[in-house]
Scaffold this motif. Structure first.
Motif, PDB file in Angstrom:
ATOM      1  N   ALA A   3       0.914  -1.275  -0.084  1.00  0.00           N
ATOM      2  CA  ALA A   3       0.005  -0.017  -0.090  1.00  0.00           C
ATOM      3  C   ALA A   3       0.862   1.310   0.073  1.00  0.00           C
ATOM      4  N   GLY A   4       0.437   2.342  -0.924  1.00  0.00           N
ATOM      5  CA  GLY A   4       1.319   3.607  -1.010  1.00  0.00           C
ATOM      6  C   GLY A   4       2.224   3.627  -2.155  1.00  0.00           C
ATOM      7  N   PHE A  28      -2.099   4.897  -7.307  1.00  0.00           N
ATOM      8  CA  PHE A  28      -1.751   4.550  -5.955  1.00  0.00           C
ATOM      9  C   PHE A  28      -2.042   3.338  -5.492  1.00  0.00           C
ATOM     10  N   THR A  30      -3.859   1.420  -2.744  1.00  0.00           N
ATOM     11  CA  THR A  30      -4.382   1.560  -1.491  1.00  0.00           C
ATOM     12  C   THR A  30      -4.538   0.380  -0.491  1.00  0.00           C
ATOM     13  N   GLU A  31      -4.646  -0.556  -1.014  1.00  0.00           N
ATOM     14  CA  GLU A  31      -4.854  -1.820  -0.427  1.00  0.00           C
ATOM     15  C   GLU A  31      -4.221  -3.014  -1.070  1.00  0.00           C
ATOM     16  N   GLU A  42      -5.861  -2.724  -4.671  1.00  0.00           N
ATOM     17  CA  GLU A  42      -6.882  -1.823  -5.063  1.00  0.00           C
ATOM     18  C   GLU A  42      -6.302  -0.516  -5.601  1.00  0.00           C
ATOM     19  N   ALA A  44      -6.057   3.652  -6.850  1.00  0.00           N
ATOM     20  CA  ALA A  44      -7.022   4.955  -6.973  1.00  0.00           C
ATOM     21  C   ALA A  44      -5.801   5.780  -7.591  1.00  0.00           C
ATOM     22  N   HIS A  51     -10.087   7.578 -12.807  1.00  0.00           N
ATOM     23  CA  HIS A  51     -10.492   7.115 -11.547  1.00  0.00           C
ATOM     24  C   HIS A  51     -12.001   6.357 -11.721  1.00  0.00           C
TER      25      HIS A  51
END
Length: 66
Positions: A3-4, A28, A30-31, A42, A44, A51
């Motif tokens: 993540a990140g 990015f 996110t999970e 996931e 974004a 998006h």
């Protein structure tokens, strides 16, 4: 993949997702979820149109870390 992380998303034709100006879009993570059949991330992005069209869960094999 964590993540990140910033990644590019490859479409089914092998090309990265591009914005309306033709630039490669960075997503990015996110999970991250790992399952017995594979890993999903996931995604974004800041571009609102991209998006809506592409954000969500994608297999890690379609991602390239930026």
């Amino acid at each position: 993949m964590n993540a990140g992380a910033r990644v590019w998303l490859r479409q089914e034709d092998g090309e990265n997702v591009r914005d309306q100006a033709g630039g490669t879009v960075a997503f990015f993570v996110t999970e991250v979820q790992t399952h017995h059949w594979g890993t999903l991330c996931e995604l974004a992005t800041d571009d609102p149109v991209i998006h809506i069209l592409y954000a969500g869960w994608h297999p890690v094999g379609r991602l390239t870390q930026v």
